[in-house]
Design an enzyme around this catalytic site. Sequence first.
Site, PDB file in Angstrom:
ATOM      1  N   ASP A 110       0.824  -1.213   0.000  1.00  0.00           N
ATOM      2  CA  ASP A 110       0.000   0.000   0.000  1.00  0.00           C
ATOM      3  C   ASP A 110       0.860   1.267   0.000  1.00  0.00           C
ATOM      4  O   ASP A 110       0.552   2.236  -0.689  1.00  0.00           O
ATOM      5  CB  ASP A 110      -0.916  -0.005   1.233  1.00  0.00           C
ATOM      6  CG  ASP A 110      -1.909  -1.148   1.204  1.00  0.00           C
ATOM      7  OD1 ASP A 110      -2.648  -1.267   0.216  1.00  0.00           O
ATOM      8  OD2 ASP A 110      -1.951  -1.923   2.179  1.00  0.00           O
ATOM      9  N   ASN A 159      -2.975  -5.071   2.166  1.00  0.00           N
ATOM     10  CA  ASN A 159      -3.471  -5.434   3.503  1.00  0.00           C
ATOM     11  C   ASN A 159      -4.186  -4.275   4.198  1.00  0.00           C
ATOM     12  O   ASN A 159      -4.634  -4.402   5.330  1.00  0.00           O
ATOM     13  CB  ASN A 159      -2.333  -5.970   4.382  1.00  0.00           C
ATOM     14  CG  ASN A 159      -1.185  -4.985   4.523  1.00  0.00           C
ATOM     15  OD1 ASN A 159      -1.388  -3.778   4.639  1.00  0.00           O
ATOM     16  ND2 ASN A 159       0.040  -5.492   4.518  1.00  0.00           N
ATOM     17  N   ILE A 172      -3.272  -1.697   5.665  1.00  0.00           N
ATOM     18  CA  ILE A 172      -2.703  -1.209   6.926  1.00  0.00           C
ATOM     19  C   ILE A 172      -1.359  -0.541   6.656  1.00  0.00           C
ATOM     20  O   ILE A 172      -0.561  -1.039   5.871  1.00  0.00           O
ATOM     21  CB  ILE A 172      -2.486  -2.376   7.930  1.00  0.00           C
ATOM     22  CG1 ILE A 172      -3.812  -2.982   8.372  1.00  0.00           C
ATOM     23  CG2 ILE A 172      -1.684  -1.912   9.143  1.00  0.00           C
ATOM     24  CD1 ILE A 172      -4.577  -2.158   9.386  1.00  0.00           C
ATOM     25  N   HIS A 186       3.449  -4.181  12.136  1.00  0.00           N
ATOM     26  CA  HIS A 186       4.308  -3.750  11.024  1.00  0.00           C
ATOM     27  C   HIS A 186       5.786  -3.766  11.408  1.00  0.00           C
ATOM     28  O   HIS A 186       6.619  -4.321  10.691  1.00  0.00           O
ATOM     29  CB  HIS A 186       3.907  -2.333  10.576  1.00  0.00           C
ATOM     30  CG  HIS A 186       4.897  -1.711   9.633  1.00  0.00           C
ATOM     31  ND1 HIS A 186       4.906  -1.979   8.280  1.00  0.00           N
ATOM     32  CD2 HIS A 186       5.922  -0.845   9.848  1.00  0.00           C
ATOM     33  CE1 HIS A 186       5.890  -1.312   7.711  1.00  0.00           C
ATOM     34  NE2 HIS A 186       6.516  -0.613   8.631  1.00  0.00           N
ATOM     35  N   GLU A 208      10.837  13.262 -13.814  1.00  0.00           N
ATOM     36  CA  GLU A 208      12.260  13.262 -13.447  1.00  0.00           C
ATOM     37  C   GLU A 208      12.593  12.184 -12.416  1.00  0.00           C
ATOM     38  O   GLU A 208      13.577  11.447 -12.570  1.00  0.00           O
ATOM     39  CB  GLU A 208      12.681  14.639 -12.906  1.00  0.00           C
ATOM     40  CG  GLU A 208      12.769  15.730 -13.942  1.00  0.00           C
ATOM     41  CD  GLU A 208      11.445  16.423 -14.197  1.00  0.00           C
ATOM     42  OE1 GLU A 208      11.390  17.339 -15.036  1.00  0.00           O
ATOM     43  OE2 GLU A 208      10.447  16.031 -13.549  1.00  0.00           O
ATOM     44  N   PHE A 245      16.155  20.693 -11.794  1.00  0.00           N
ATOM     45  CA  PHE A 245      15.203  19.616 -11.537  1.00  0.00           C
ATOM     46  C   PHE A 245      15.868  18.389 -10.926  1.00  0.00           C
ATOM     47  O   PHE A 245      15.207  17.367 -10.690  1.00  0.00           O
ATOM     48  CB  PHE A 245      14.476  19.230 -12.826  1.00  0.00           C
ATOM     49  CG  PHE A 245      13.655  20.352 -13.406  1.00  0.00           C
ATOM     50  CD1 PHE A 245      12.987  21.234 -12.579  1.00  0.00           C
ATOM     51  CD2 PHE A 245      13.554  20.532 -14.777  1.00  0.00           C
ATOM     52  CE1 PHE A 245      12.235  22.280 -13.098  1.00  0.00           C
ATOM     53  CE2 PHE A 245      12.807  21.572 -15.303  1.00  0.00           C
ATOM     54  CZ  PHE A 245      12.143  22.447 -14.471  1.00  0.00           C
ATOM     55  N   HIS A 282      21.715  23.750 -18.427  1.00  0.00           N
ATOM     56  CA  HIS A 282      21.207  24.985 -17.830  1.00  0.00           C
ATOM     57  C   HIS A 282      21.748  25.109 -16.402  1.00  0.00           C
ATOM     58  O   HIS A 282      21.003  25.057 -15.430  1.00  0.00           O
ATOM     59  CB  HIS A 282      19.683  25.033 -17.854  1.00  0.00           C
ATOM     60  CG  HIS A 282      19.102  25.033 -19.250  1.00  0.00           C
ATOM     61  ND1 HIS A 282      19.362  24.010 -20.154  1.00  0.00           N
ATOM     62  CD2 HIS A 282      18.299  25.912 -19.898  1.00  0.00           C
ATOM     63  CE1 HIS A 282      18.727  24.268 -21.297  1.00  0.00           C
ATOM     64  NE2 HIS A 282      18.083  25.419 -21.166  1.00  0.00           N
ATOM     65  N   ASP A 329      13.808  32.944 -17.257  1.00  0.00           N
ATOM     66  CA  ASP A 329      12.957  31.890 -16.695  1.00  0.00           C
ATOM     67  C   ASP A 329      12.687  32.099 -15.206  1.00  0.00           C
ATOM     68  O   ASP A 329      11.774  31.491 -14.645  1.00  0.00           O
ATOM     69  CB  ASP A 329      13.590  30.516 -16.911  1.00  0.00           C
ATOM     70  CG  ASP A 329      13.365  30.020 -18.332  1.00  0.00           C
ATOM     71  OD1 ASP A 329      12.421  30.510 -18.976  1.00  0.00           O
ATOM     72  OD2 ASP A 329      14.122  29.161 -18.790  1.00  0.00           O
ATOM     73  N   ARG A 347      23.800  26.284 -20.857  1.00  0.00           N
ATOM     74  CA  ARG A 347      22.875  26.567 -21.947  1.00  0.00           C
ATOM     75  C   ARG A 347      23.440  27.619 -22.878  1.00  0.00           C
ATOM     76  O   ARG A 347      23.343  27.531 -24.088  1.00  0.00           O
ATOM     77  CB  ARG A 347      21.532  27.054 -21.400  1.00  0.00           C
ATOM     78  CG  ARG A 347      20.477  27.260 -22.509  1.00  0.00           C
ATOM     79  CD  ARG A 347      19.336  28.142 -22.082  1.00  0.00           C
ATOM     80  NE  ARG A 347      19.727  29.540 -21.979  1.00  0.00           N
ATOM     81  CZ  ARG A 347      18.872  30.549 -21.885  1.00  0.00           C
ATOM     82  NH1 ARG A 347      17.574  30.316 -21.853  1.00  0.00           N
ATOM     83  NH2 ARG A 347      19.291  31.794 -21.785  1.00  0.00           N
TER      84      ARG A 347
END
Length: 636
Positions: A149, A179, A181, A254, A385, A411, A435, A443, A494
């Site tokens: 999960d 499960n 949980i 768990h 990414e 990024f 860049h 930008d 760049r």
Amino acid sequence: MLFNIINNVRIICAKIVQIAKSGHPGMPLGISDLFSILWFYFYKINFLNINSINKDKLIISNGHGVLIQYVLLYYSNIYNFNDIINFRKFNSKTPGHPEKNEIIDASTGPLGQGVGIGVGIGIKNKINSFIFNKKINIINNKIWIINGDGCMMEGVSYETTSLCGVYKINNIILIYDSNNISIDGLIVTYFNENIRMRFTSLNWNIIGPVSGHSYYNIFKAYKLSLKSYFPTLIIFNTIIGFISPCKSYNEVVHGSIFNKNEFNFIIKNYCIKYIFKKKILIDNKIKYFKYFIFFYKKKYFELIRILNFIIPKINYIYIYTKNRYNCINKSTRFVSSVLLKNIFILPEITGGSADLSASNLTKNDFIGFFKKKKRYRYIKYGIREFGMSVINYGINLTKTGINFCSTFLVFMSYMYSSFRNFCISKIKNIFIFTHDSFLIGEDGPSHQPVEHLKSLRIIPRIIVFRPYNFIEVIICWNIALKLKKNIVCIILSRQNFINNEIKFYNVKNIIKGGYFVLNKKKNDLIIVSCGADLEICFICSKYLNKYFLINIFSIYSSNLLNKQKKNFKNIFINKKILFIESSNDNSILKYKSLYTFILGINKFGKSSNTKELLKYYNITKKNIIKICLYIIKKKF
């Protein structure tokens, strides 16, 4: 018989956690049925030939439950009893989250990343199968991914399964241990997606939900999953901590151990007979492989070369002499693209970009897009990414070639978590980040990297390159291709800039990560910089050299320089240094010197043109000359 084996697996898992006094027993107890049946009847592997190119891959995305794999390796005579008793002990074969070793294909501590790793293995195997499979399928294995999960909640699992559905990677079988949980309790209060509908929309084949404790349903689901034209998701409904009368159906199981009474109650729920069963060994039939060698000798020797990491010689001198005039005063991303055109001739190279191929300049006419034909080796990852970096982990796990991926440097933050897994597991990959500074201008600050170079350089077992010109780019790629256990980050600009100021090269010094560009025996000041920032260093030095002795040192890879002998690293002793870089990195202070002045960036940028931003950050010819004069005149 099978019932007894599975019961024994559960008991051993519970007992090992009790001995170690730490661990996660809930998941192993819950998935013992479906995992044991997979292991003994569907998971194709020959432990006598563990490096087989066609063995099935088993990825545990929720790696805290890898204990069950240790136990089944014990059942298969791979691990001995002492190995599993030393669970989570120092330098043992059974750590808490093994990530990767010779036997464990992959297991991830950070949830969800294992899904992407499996997708990466599947993509690379599809490429290899189209290259090497002729009349016989040399590569037709399956990738089995266990996830839970928590993995489904992680965004990276959506990114990677989405791409997998687009490319129809049908050798992937995702086993979902549902499960309901997690550590905070029932997940319905914070995760109530219809997983079946979600994966249907992603172009997957869906099996289930079925009971994860019904042997008949488990066998039937696995058999159906082997015959699909799409990637397959099997949803198993399981009971966490099955069958602990005290802690099953509860989030406590768990990550908590059982006391003596709780453990005794577990034993009472089983009719135990300690029957041992060896793992069934399956591998390619030898006669088919001999057939492949006889009729496809060229393909066979090419495959052997790739598997043994033998890289053909690349004539860098020819590439340089042919293209050097086209690369004068160009951006380093353009210079790198010229080199990539020649590197892509190697059939084992795969690459891709996160929707930025035209900006990163990583795509060329020598290679096609993967989706059109699976033999093509350039992958469009889309705007994913994090998913891209995790998929690259899987691609490199196959050990069948060299791989790179690319995006903007800013990024990189999306991918940082996966870098740790790469380095911990000693997995190689080449990341191209373009860049590289605030000089991208309009930008705005969200696209202008400030802290990224520093955050990359401080990760252990990572090598960062920021080259200045064609020669340095060639050196970077040459080193990157030869390394086997390191991430390599090639940082490129760049903007175009003046890059033809270096007239003399000492290759022996260049490969050390840093070298003197203006090699003067005596100097009043050493200006240290790298990449596009060297342009303004040369401009200022031309003026200052009329009156003083100014030396310039290009430190295009501080990670490599740090690995050199002390006598080379001590080149700045009793010297005055000015360090200039478009970042907030102050790692130059680790080198001993008489005096060090750092001209860097300690604030975010603005949306503006290049000239205004240079003034904003005080990285101008006038200001740098003033600083140089101040340092030169300063007495000690």
